[in-house]
Scaffold this active site. Structure first.
Site, PDB file in Angstrom:
ATOM      1  N   ASN A 143      20.700  20.398   8.314  1.00 42.06           N
ATOM      2  CA  ASN A 143      21.975  21.309   8.892  1.00 42.06           C
ATOM      3  C   ASN A 143      21.635  22.570   9.623  1.00 42.06           C
ATOM      4  OD1 ASN A 143      24.075  19.681   8.574  1.00 42.06           O
ATOM      5  ND2 ASN A 143      25.083  20.728   7.004  1.00 42.06           N
ATOM      6  N   ASP A 191      29.376  15.041   1.933  1.00 48.20           N
ATOM      7  CA  ASP A 191      28.377  15.491   3.075  1.00 48.20           C
ATOM      8  C   ASP A 191      27.146  16.082   2.174  1.00 48.20           C
ATOM      9  OD1 ASP A 191      29.983  14.785   4.860  1.00 48.20           O
ATOM     10  OD2 ASP A 191      30.521  16.814   5.497  1.00 48.20           O
TER      11      ASP A 191
END
Length: 505
Positions: free
Chosen positions: A342, A234
């Site tokens: 994020n 990720d």
């Protein structure tokens, strides 16, 4: 284009149905129709021969209606809003005829939208929402989120997880495939191209000499990349997002890392998957990002000269809407502005004291956060740090911003979800005992002092992440495979249901 055609066809059908009731212009919504010029007969007062003659010529009938639509600006605006609706929204249009005619002519069919159906703008016979031509409501059909190319892609950026020797061979295979078989221009980081393992491989030397290199922070590649391919976990996708502070090219992520929640593709079938993406018509997920500004309030700095400060009459506070000591944004200096995929994390840093920060929403104080810190995350980030702090997991296509406290010193402080369009602001409380620290997707960590503020809102530049299957299946597959969501030992079935105590008389 298809939506405009369907709406226009529906409007023509509605006008033809309303011809029997002798109505002109937009459908009746409880507002008075503009009257014609004085001395001119209305449609209902004209002889029947004229009405029959006009009904035989659709073109003349429509041309006769246009001047009358422009008679009222408010009614014309409502008419344009009705006409420009997206496909599937026709079930909310109010026809000019009776309800029985509507049920017979156009049966209601609920379309499946990811953001819900288009809300009705009229309430009862006379109430409605004030039309706002500047507002745009985005309703995205999951089936319509497909990638297409206006021109064939040429430049491909390959991002490889560094300090992982197991990814050297997959990286070489992918670069060889893109350069030799697909005739693509491949961009890589200079530190990746200068890797000692690649330099020693003579067979890969011809491919390595054709690679275009760049350095983060020095070379701008935002306008020349057509596709991004990530090899790793990720973190590679987060790094790719940080390279593009504006529009982001489509991202295709292969699972070659540790967790792989954001990397749905398997590298074993990379040739087939990459070829499909080059052909277009691939499903994509639009992962929203946060637009973040760090403003340093120069009025609070001790190193500022007195003659540089503003006069007291220009330092008026905003009646409690802004924190004490803050004035207009012009009084501060924007030291950092970036896009975050994020989360933004504000914590107490190395201090042993509780962090004490104030949270503002659209300029109004919402609450003070006393604890280890606070997380402001996107739906994509809801499965990262926020999930570990007790927040709910939100699908990346849900337009929202999550606010999650980190170990709050209050049993009633629960995570909240706010609309995506609001602006959040975080500052140190006036009575805070220490400073705070902020990081953005785990990077660019810096200290926040008294007078500084962090402004956060949803960015208009999402990350188009290419899906392996579709945007719903991939997310639930990641929940099950990576986070083991709702995995438990199943309850055994009873051998004889008559033995259960709840069935005894």
């Amino acid at each position: 284009m298809l939506g405009d055609v369907s709406c226009q066809q529906m409007n023509r059908d509605r006008m033809e149905n309303s011809e029997s009731s002798s109505s002109l212009g937009p459908p009746d919504r409880g507002m008075a129709r503009p009257s014609g010029p004085s001395g001119q007969l209305s449609e209902s007062a004209r002889p029947s021969k004229h009405r029959e003659h006009r009904s035989k010529s659709p073109r003349r009938r429509r041309e006769g209606k246009r001047p009358q639509r422009r008679g009222d600006g408010h009614e014309q605006l409502l008419w344009e809003i009705e006409r420009r609706r997206l496909p599937g929204q026709h079930e909310h249009l109010e026809p000019s005829g009776s309800a029985s005619d509507t049920a017979e002519s156009s049966p209601k069919r609920r379309a499946h939208f990811l953001h819900g159906p288009y809300p009705a703008t009229h309430f009862g016979p006379k109430a409605c929402i004030l039309p706002n031509p500047t507002s745009v409501m985005h309703i995205q059909d999951p089936a319509s989120q497909r990638l297409t190319w206006n021109k064939p892609p040429v430049n491909v950026l390959v991002i490889r997880k560094i300090r992982d020797e197991s990814l050297v061979e997959p990286f070489k295979e992918l670069c060889r495939f893109l350069v030799e078989e697909k005739q693509m221009m491949v961009y890589v980081e200079r530190r990746v191209a200068d890797d000692a393992t690649l330099s020693k491989d003579e067979a890969f030397g011809s491919i390595r000499n054709q690679l275009c290199t760049f350095r983060e922070g020095y070379d701008d590649i935002s306008d020349c990349i057509d596709l991004i391919i990530c090899l790793g976990g990720d973190g590679t996708l987060l790094y790719a997002s940080s390279l593009f502070q504006g529009s982001v090219p489509p991202v295709m992520a292969f699972h070659l890392g540790s967790l792989g929640f954001l990397t749905p593709f398997k590298f074993e079938s990379y040739k087939t998957e990459v070829a499909k993406v080059f052909e277009g018509n691939a499903a994509i997920t639009l992962r929203s990002r946060l637009k973040v500004k760090v403003v340093k309030d120069m009025l609070q700095r001790t190193d500022q000269q007195p003659h540089d400060r503003e006069p007291p009459e220009q330092q008026q506070e905003h009646n409690g809407l802004l924190p004490h000591g803050h004035t207009n944004s012009e009084a501060g200096k924007v030291t950092l502005q970036l896009q975050v995929l994020n989360e933004v994390v504000v914590d107490r840093g190395p201090s042993s004291y509780l962090s004490n920060v104030d949270l503002y929403l659209n300029g109004r104080l919402i609450t003070s956060v006393q604890g280890d810190g606070v997380i402001v995350s996107t739906p994509t980030g809801s499965t990262a740090y926020a999930a570990a702090a007790g927040a709910s997991m939100i699908h990346p296509n849900v337009p929202a911003i999550m606010v999650t406290p980190i170990c709050p010193h209050s049993l009633s402080f629960r995570p909240i979800v706010v609309p995506a369009g609001v602006e959040l602001m975080i500052t140190l409380s006036p009575d805070a005992r220490n400073t705070a620290w902020v990081s953005f997707d785990g990077r660019k960590r810096q200290e926040i002092q008294h007078g500084d503020c962090i402004k956060i809102t949803t960015s208009c530049y999402p990350v188009p992440s290419i899906c392996c299957h579709d945007l719903v299946y991939d997310w639930f597959e990641s929940l099950a495979q990576c986070l083991h969501w709702n995995v438990r030992k199943r309850q055994a079935r009873l051998a004889d249901i008559s033995d259960s105590s709840d069935t005894e008389n």
